[in-house]
Write a protein that holds these residues in place. Sequence first.
Motif, PDB file in Angstrom:
ATOM      1  N   ALA A 264     -22.240   4.658  -1.386  1.00  0.00           N
ATOM      2  CA  ALA A 264     -21.912   5.772  -0.493  1.00  0.00           C
ATOM      3  C   ALA A 264     -21.438   7.001  -1.263  1.00  0.00           C
ATOM      4  N   SER A 265     -20.784   6.816  -2.420  1.00  0.00           N
ATOM      5  CA  SER A 265     -20.263   7.962  -3.172  1.00  0.00           C
ATOM      6  C   SER A 265     -21.367   8.766  -3.854  1.00  0.00           C
ATOM      7  N   TRP A 266     -22.564   8.212  -4.003  1.00  0.00           N
ATOM      8  CA  TRP A 266     -23.672   8.962  -4.578  1.00  0.00           C
ATOM      9  C   TRP A 266     -24.249   9.980  -3.588  1.00  0.00           C
ATOM     10  N   LEU A 267     -24.125   9.669  -2.298  1.00  0.00           N
ATOM     11  CA  LEU A 267     -24.955  10.346  -1.299  1.00  0.00           C
ATOM     12  C   LEU A 267     -24.412  11.669  -0.760  1.00  0.00           C
ATOM     13  N   PRO A 268     -23.103  11.933  -0.764  1.00  0.00           N
ATOM     14  CA  PRO A 268     -22.670  13.268  -0.326  1.00  0.00           C
ATOM     15  C   PRO A 268     -23.266  14.381  -1.178  1.00  0.00           C
ATOM     16  N   GLY A 269     -23.419  14.145  -2.478  1.00  0.00           N
ATOM     17  CA  GLY A 269     -23.988  15.160  -3.355  1.00  0.00           C
ATOM     18  C   GLY A 269     -25.499  15.167  -3.389  1.00  0.00           C
ATOM     19  N   TYR A 270     -26.109  14.005  -3.163  1.00  0.00           N
ATOM     20  CA  TYR A 270     -27.567  13.884  -3.219  1.00  0.00           C
ATOM     21  C   TYR A 270     -28.062  13.081  -2.018  1.00  0.00           C
ATOM     22  N   PRO A 271     -27.976  13.669  -0.819  1.00  0.00           N
ATOM     23  CA  PRO A 271     -28.343  12.936   0.410  1.00  0.00           C
ATOM     24  C   PRO A 271     -29.804  12.512   0.436  1.00  0.00           C
ATOM     25  N   GLN A 272     -30.671  13.168  -0.333  1.00  0.00           N
ATOM     26  CA  GLN A 272     -32.086  12.803  -0.333  1.00  0.00           C
ATOM     27  C   GLN A 272     -32.323  11.400  -0.887  1.00  0.00           C
ATOM     28  N   LEU A 273     -31.309  10.843  -1.555  1.00  0.00           N
ATOM     29  CA  LEU A 273     -31.440   9.477  -2.064  1.00  0.00           C
ATOM     30  C   LEU A 273     -31.269   8.433  -0.969  1.00  0.00           C
ATOM     31  N   GLY A 274     -30.682   8.804   0.154  1.00  0.00           N
ATOM     32  CA  GLY A 274     -30.279   7.842   1.168  1.00  0.00           C
ATOM     33  C   GLY A 274     -31.413   7.330   2.042  1.00  0.00           C
ATOM     34  N   THR A 275     -31.072   6.315   2.820  1.00  0.00           N
ATOM     35  CA  THR A 275     -32.051   5.681   3.704  1.00  0.00           C
ATOM     36  C   THR A 275     -32.094   6.315   5.087  1.00  0.00           C
ATOM     37  N   HIS A 276     -31.131   7.161   5.403  1.00  0.00           N
ATOM     38  CA  HIS A 276     -31.140   7.826   6.710  1.00  0.00           C
ATOM     39  C   HIS A 276     -30.695   9.272   6.541  1.00  0.00           C
ATOM     40  N   ALA A 277     -30.783  10.028   7.630  1.00  0.00           N
ATOM     41  CA  ALA A 277     -30.454  11.449   7.562  1.00  0.00           C
ATOM     42  C   ALA A 277     -28.957  11.660   7.330  1.00  0.00           C
ATOM     43  N   PRO A 278     -28.585  12.741   6.596  1.00  0.00           N
ATOM     44  CA  PRO A 278     -27.161  13.055   6.406  1.00  0.00           C
ATOM     45  C   PRO A 278     -26.526  13.445   7.743  1.00  0.00           C
ATOM     46  N   PHE A 303     -34.992   9.977 -10.130  1.00  0.00           N
ATOM     47  CA  PHE A 303     -33.577  10.348 -10.219  1.00  0.00           C
ATOM     48  C   PHE A 303     -32.819   9.348 -11.095  1.00  0.00           C
ATOM     49  N   LEU A 304     -33.007   8.061 -10.830  1.00  0.00           N
ATOM     50  CA  LEU A 304     -32.266   7.035 -11.564  1.00  0.00           C
ATOM     51  C   LEU A 304     -32.679   6.993 -13.029  1.00  0.00           C
ATOM     52  N   ASP A 305     -33.943   7.273 -13.303  1.00  0.00           N
ATOM     53  CA  ASP A 305     -34.396   7.304 -14.689  1.00  0.00           C
ATOM     54  C   ASP A 305     -33.638   8.387 -15.464  1.00  0.00           C
ATOM     55  N   GLY A 306     -33.460   9.551 -14.855  1.00  0.00           N
ATOM     56  CA  GLY A 306     -32.705  10.614 -15.509  1.00  0.00           C
ATOM     57  C   GLY A 306     -31.242  10.263 -15.666  1.00  0.00           C
ATOM     58  N   PHE A 307     -30.644   9.678 -14.624  1.00  0.00           N
ATOM     59  CA  PHE A 307     -29.218   9.341 -14.680  1.00  0.00           C
ATOM     60  C   PHE A 307     -28.950   8.227 -15.685  1.00  0.00           C
ATOM     61  N   ILE A 308     -29.744   7.155 -15.622  1.00  0.00           N
ATOM     62  CA  ILE A 308     -29.522   6.025 -16.529  1.00  0.00           C
ATOM     63  C   ILE A 308     -29.737   6.450 -17.974  1.00  0.00           C
ATOM     64  N   GLY A 309     -30.735   7.293 -18.207  1.00  0.00           N
ATOM     65  CA  GLY A 309     -30.951   7.788 -19.565  1.00  0.00           C
ATOM     66  C   GLY A 309     -29.747   8.544 -20.092  1.00  0.00           C
ATOM     67  N   GLU A 310     -29.138   9.357 -19.240  1.00  0.00           N
ATOM     68  CA  GLU A 310     -27.949  10.105 -19.646  1.00  0.00           C
ATOM     69  C   GLU A 310     -26.790   9.167 -19.957  1.00  0.00           C
ATOM     70  N   MET A 311     -26.552   8.180 -19.103  1.00  0.00           N
ATOM     71  CA  MET A 311     -25.434   7.262 -19.308  1.00  0.00           C
ATOM     72  C   MET A 311     -25.669   6.341 -20.501  1.00  0.00           C
ATOM     73  N   ALA A 312     -26.926   5.942 -20.720  1.00  0.00           N
ATOM     74  CA  ALA A 312     -27.225   5.066 -21.856  1.00  0.00           C
ATOM     75  C   ALA A 312     -26.946   5.769 -23.178  1.00  0.00           C
ATOM     76  N   ARG A 313     -27.134   7.073 -23.222  1.00  0.00           N
ATOM     77  CA  ARG A 313     -26.794   7.820 -24.438  1.00  0.00           C
ATOM     78  C   ARG A 313     -25.284   7.928 -24.633  1.00  0.00           C
ATOM     79  N   LEU A 314     -24.539   7.842 -23.545  1.00  0.00           N
ATOM     80  CA  LEU A 314     -23.083   7.944 -23.618  1.00  0.00           C
ATOM     81  C   LEU A 314     -22.446   6.613 -24.012  1.00  0.00           C
ATOM     82  N   PHE A 315     -22.957   5.512 -23.462  1.00  0.00           N
ATOM     83  CA  PHE A 315     -22.396   4.184 -23.715  1.00  0.00           C
ATOM     84  C   PHE A 315     -23.268   3.466 -24.746  1.00  0.00           C
ATOM     85  N   PRO A 316     -22.740   3.156 -25.926  1.00  0.00           N
ATOM     86  CA  PRO A 316     -23.574   2.588 -26.992  1.00  0.00           C
ATOM     87  C   PRO A 316     -23.815   1.087 -26.896  1.00  0.00           C
ATOM     88  N   ASP A 317     -23.133   0.382 -25.989  1.00  0.00           N
ATOM     89  CA  ASP A 317     -23.248  -1.071 -25.962  1.00  0.00           C
ATOM     90  C   ASP A 317     -24.660  -1.520 -25.593  1.00  0.00           C
TER      91      ASP A 317
END
Length: 328
Positions: A264-278, A303-317
């Motif tokens: 739910a915390s992802w969707l206020p900023g990016y409602p287009q990701l959701g399963t129903h209308a904002p 969207f997730l490809d861009g986000f995960i790529g960004e986080m993977a560069r931040l977290f080295p594990d």
Amino acid sequence: MLIRSLALIAISAAALCAQTQPALTPWPANVSVQPGAVPIDTNFTVSTSGAGASDPRVTAAAQQIFPRLSRQTGVPILPHIVPPGGTATLNIVVEQKDHRPPQRLGDDERYSLEASNGHIRLSADAPLGILRGLETFFQLVEQNTNAPAGAPASPGFSVPDVAVHDEPRFEWRGLSLDVSRHFIPADDVRRTLDGMAAVKLNVLHWHLSDDQGFRIESKKYPRLQKYGSDGMYYTQAEVRAIIAYARERGIRIVPEFDMPGHAASWLPGYPQLGTHAPPYEIVRGAGIFGSLIDPTKESTYRFLDGFIGEMARLFPDDYFHFVTADVE
């Protein structure tokens, strides 16, 4: 009467045995305690040697020994590092250099600690073992209480004459820290890492998103933290600093992001990701909710490809955790 007497003898023997054993946790693989002790006082010194002695984790840990001992004992112990080849109260020997970061599952954590004849030798094949052995050293420091019958104990602190040979039973020893539902400031995360290191835990499982909050800065998708965190999130600079702090203590950090459920915390900023209308909004309570990221949209995966790529560069594990359950 005989049974009762035998029981009392057994209890007394067990209590006496417990008194002679050092208070160590977790209990090492092998411990042997002998009569005698190494004093811990204002003359305390440290030396480091071996191929891995220049590892930044070892040098940082060696410098921290003095203020930690001063806090633990109340004795003002000033830093005194003996040059290589010299003899010190605590001699740290690191046999080998380590691989480049990041720390990995299965890295060598074995160490040996031997105290006798007024000196302590802590040795390990790899720097990580030294970090584990130092925590055992701090646990061994105790106030002097042992003395012959009728004689007062000498004041001060010491480490008992002991031989410890230790290695972990489990390679993955983790703590899950949920900052998504209940935000924890960066200083308190570091304090948690200190506590983990003290008992030789080696993985912080950092739960960074859920229905109740999105707790990390995304530069690629800044509306995630802007509308999903109530202003309570970690900047990427803070995350890098915490990862470095964890590494100095021999702890890996594995991030967790929940999707497509608990999102739910992802969707206020990016409602287009959701399963129903904002509209969408952050959840303020506990439970399972219907605000889901829509897995049927191709745009979701871009969207997730861009986000995960960004986080993977931040977290080295090597490990990165996604939760996909609770979407009913």
